[in-house]
Design a protein around this motif. Structure first.
Motif, PDB file in Angstrom:
ATOM      1  N   SER A   1      58.535 -56.852 -34.100  1.00 12.44           N
ATOM      2  CA  SER A   1      57.842 -55.586 -34.320  1.00 12.44           C
ATOM      3  C   SER A   1      56.392 -55.644 -33.872  1.00 12.44           C
ATOM      4  N   TYR A   2      55.973 -56.814 -33.397  1.00 10.32           N
ATOM      5  CA  TYR A   2      54.575 -57.028 -33.071  1.00 10.32           C
ATOM      6  C   TYR A   2      54.318 -57.026 -31.574  1.00 10.32           C
ATOM      7  N   PHE A   3      53.286 -56.339 -31.187  1.00  5.50           N
ATOM      8  CA  PHE A   3      52.694 -56.419 -29.870  1.00  5.50           C
ATOM      9  C   PHE A   3      51.767 -57.636 -29.941  1.00  5.50           C
ATOM     10  N   MET A   4      51.918 -58.587 -29.026  1.00  3.42           N
ATOM     11  CA  MET A   4      51.189 -59.849 -29.116  1.00  3.42           C
ATOM     12  C   MET A   4      50.160 -59.987 -28.000  1.00  3.42           C
ATOM     13  N   GLY A   5      49.059 -60.648 -28.338  1.00  4.48           N
ATOM     14  CA  GLY A   5      48.012 -60.842 -27.351  1.00  4.48           C
ATOM     15  C   GLY A   5      47.390 -62.220 -27.436  1.00  4.48           C
ATOM     16  N   TRP A   6      46.757 -62.609 -26.344  1.00  6.49           N
ATOM     17  CA  TRP A   6      45.934 -63.808 -26.303  1.00  6.49           C
ATOM     18  C   TRP A   6      44.500 -63.388 -26.003  1.00  6.49           C
ATOM     19  N   PHE A   7      43.588 -64.000 -26.721  1.00  7.91           N
ATOM     20  CA  PHE A   7      42.161 -63.782 -26.525  1.00  7.91           C
ATOM     21  C   PHE A   7      41.496 -65.142 -26.391  1.00  7.91           C
ATOM     22  N   ARG A   8      40.262 -65.157 -25.912  1.00  5.99           N
ATOM     23  CA  ARG A   8      39.535 -66.422 -25.824  1.00  5.99           C
ATOM     24  C   ARG A   8      38.057 -66.188 -26.104  1.00  5.99           C
ATOM     25  N   GLN A   9      37.417 -67.247 -26.560  1.00  2.00           N
ATOM     26  CA  GLN A   9      35.990 -67.185 -26.820  1.00  2.00           C
ATOM     27  C   GLN A   9      35.343 -68.479 -26.359  1.00  2.00           C
ATOM     28  N   ALA A  10      34.447 -68.337 -25.400  1.00  2.17           N
ATOM     29  CA  ALA A  10      33.692 -69.477 -24.886  1.00  2.17           C
ATOM     30  C   ALA A  10      32.405 -69.623 -25.684  1.00  2.17           C
ATOM     31  N   PRO A  11      31.815 -70.808 -25.697  1.00  3.68           N
ATOM     32  CA  PRO A  11      30.571 -71.028 -26.449  1.00  3.68           C
ATOM     33  C   PRO A  11      29.484 -70.047 -26.020  1.00  3.68           C
ATOM     34  N   GLY A  12      28.886 -69.402 -26.988  1.00  4.32           N
ATOM     35  CA  GLY A  12      27.800 -68.484 -26.703  1.00  4.32           C
ATOM     36  C   GLY A  12      28.218 -67.136 -26.164  1.00  4.32           C
ATOM     37  N   LYS A  13      29.529 -66.900 -26.080  1.00  5.14           N
ATOM     38  CA  LYS A  13      30.025 -65.634 -25.548  1.00  5.14           C
ATOM     39  C   LYS A  13      30.885 -64.918 -26.575  1.00  5.14           C
ATOM     40  N   GLU A  14      31.068 -63.641 -26.349  1.00  2.55           N
ATOM     41  CA  GLU A  14      31.923 -62.864 -27.230  1.00  2.55           C
ATOM     42  C   GLU A  14      33.397 -63.143 -26.907  1.00  2.55           C
ATOM     43  N   ARG A  15      34.226 -62.898 -27.898  1.00  2.00           N
ATOM     44  CA  ARG A  15      35.653 -63.038 -27.682  1.00  2.00           C
ATOM     45  C   ARG A  15      36.127 -61.992 -26.673  1.00  2.00           C
ATOM     46  N   GLU A  16      37.001 -62.391 -25.775  1.00  2.00           N
ATOM     47  CA  GLU A  16      37.480 -61.475 -24.752  1.00  2.00           C
ATOM     48  C   GLU A  16      38.994 -61.493 -24.667  1.00  2.00           C
ATOM     49  N   PHE A  17      39.519 -60.370 -24.222  1.00  2.00           N
ATOM     50  CA  PHE A  17      40.949 -60.205 -24.022  1.00  2.00           C
ATOM     51  C   PHE A  17      41.413 -61.029 -22.828  1.00  2.00           C
ATOM     52  N   VAL A  18      42.592 -61.651 -22.969  1.00  2.00           N
ATOM     53  CA  VAL A  18      43.175 -62.422 -21.875  1.00  2.00           C
ATOM     54  C   VAL A  18      44.479 -61.783 -21.392  1.00  2.00           C
ATOM     55  N   ALA A  19      45.415 -61.574 -22.325  1.00  2.00           N
ATOM     56  CA  ALA A  19      46.716 -61.047 -21.941  1.00  2.00           C
ATOM     57  C   ALA A  19      47.405 -60.458 -23.156  1.00  2.00           C
ATOM     58  N   ALA A  20      48.365 -59.577 -22.905  1.00  2.00           N
ATOM     59  CA  ALA A  20      49.130 -58.971 -23.984  1.00  2.00           C
ATOM     60  C   ALA A  20      50.545 -58.701 -23.515  1.00  2.00           C
ATOM     61  N   ILE A  21      51.452 -58.600 -24.484  1.00  2.00           N
ATOM     62  CA  ILE A  21      52.859 -58.363 -24.171  1.00  2.00           C
ATOM     63  C   ILE A  21      53.457 -57.470 -25.242  1.00  2.00           C
ATOM     64  N   SER A  22      54.291 -56.541 -24.803  1.00  2.00           N
ATOM     65  CA  SER A  22      54.921 -55.615 -25.729  1.00  2.00           C
ATOM     66  C   SER A  22      55.996 -56.313 -26.549  1.00  2.00           C
ATOM     67  N   TRP A  23      56.495 -55.631 -27.560  1.00  2.00           N
ATOM     68  CA  TRP A  23      57.471 -56.244 -28.454  1.00  2.00           C
ATOM     69  C   TRP A  23      58.743 -56.641 -27.698  1.00  2.00           C
ATOM     70  N   SER A  24      59.084 -55.885 -26.682  1.00  2.00           N
ATOM     71  CA  SER A  24      60.299 -56.170 -25.923  1.00  2.00           C
ATOM     72  C   SER A  24      60.083 -57.226 -24.855  1.00  2.00           C
TER      73      SER A  24
END
Length: 119
Positions: free
Chosen positions: A31-54
């Motif tokens: 039931s979950y839409f899933m994503g990956w995010f990343r945060q480098a030192p001194g930087k804000e967290r950023e979106f990397v990738a996402a995938i729908s429930w299917s």
């Protein structure tokens, strides 16, 4: 709520590959839409990738398009991030996140896994 645990991070040379995994437990993973995010030192967290429930729909940040691939196995309650042609600028803590279907934001987060790419 779903509990998320990432694994697969590590140290790799530029040009190498890593595969991150995110194991989910708790509510129905599919039931979950899933994503990956990343945060480098001194930087804000950023979106990397996402995938729908299917798994049929995916989305990527421009910086990783053509190099990273997100996938999921709902039978195993796991989402993956295959990272190829890694660059030093990919160095960050990578987080898995879940967004319940019908909601607007990611409400469940893992603890993160460190990825370090050496030049």
């Amino acid at each position: 709520q779903v509990q998320l645990v990432e694994s697969g991070g590590g140290l790799v040379q530029a040009g190498g590959s890593l595969r991150l995994s995110c194991a989910a437990s708790g509510r129905t993973f599919s039931s979950y839409f899933m994503g990956w995010f990343r945060q480098a030192p001194g930087k804000e967290r950023e979106f990397v990738a996402a995938i729908s429930w299917s798994g049929l729909n995916t989305d990527y940040a421009d910086s990783v398009k053509g190099r990273f691939a997100i996938s999921r196995d709902n039978a195993k309650n796991t989402v993956y991030l295959q990272m190829n042609s890694l660059k030093p600028e990919d160095t960050a803590v990578y987080y898995c996140a879940g967004r319940l279907s019908g909601t607007a934001s990611y409400g469940d987060w893992g603890q993160g896994t460190q990825v370090t790419v050496s030049s």
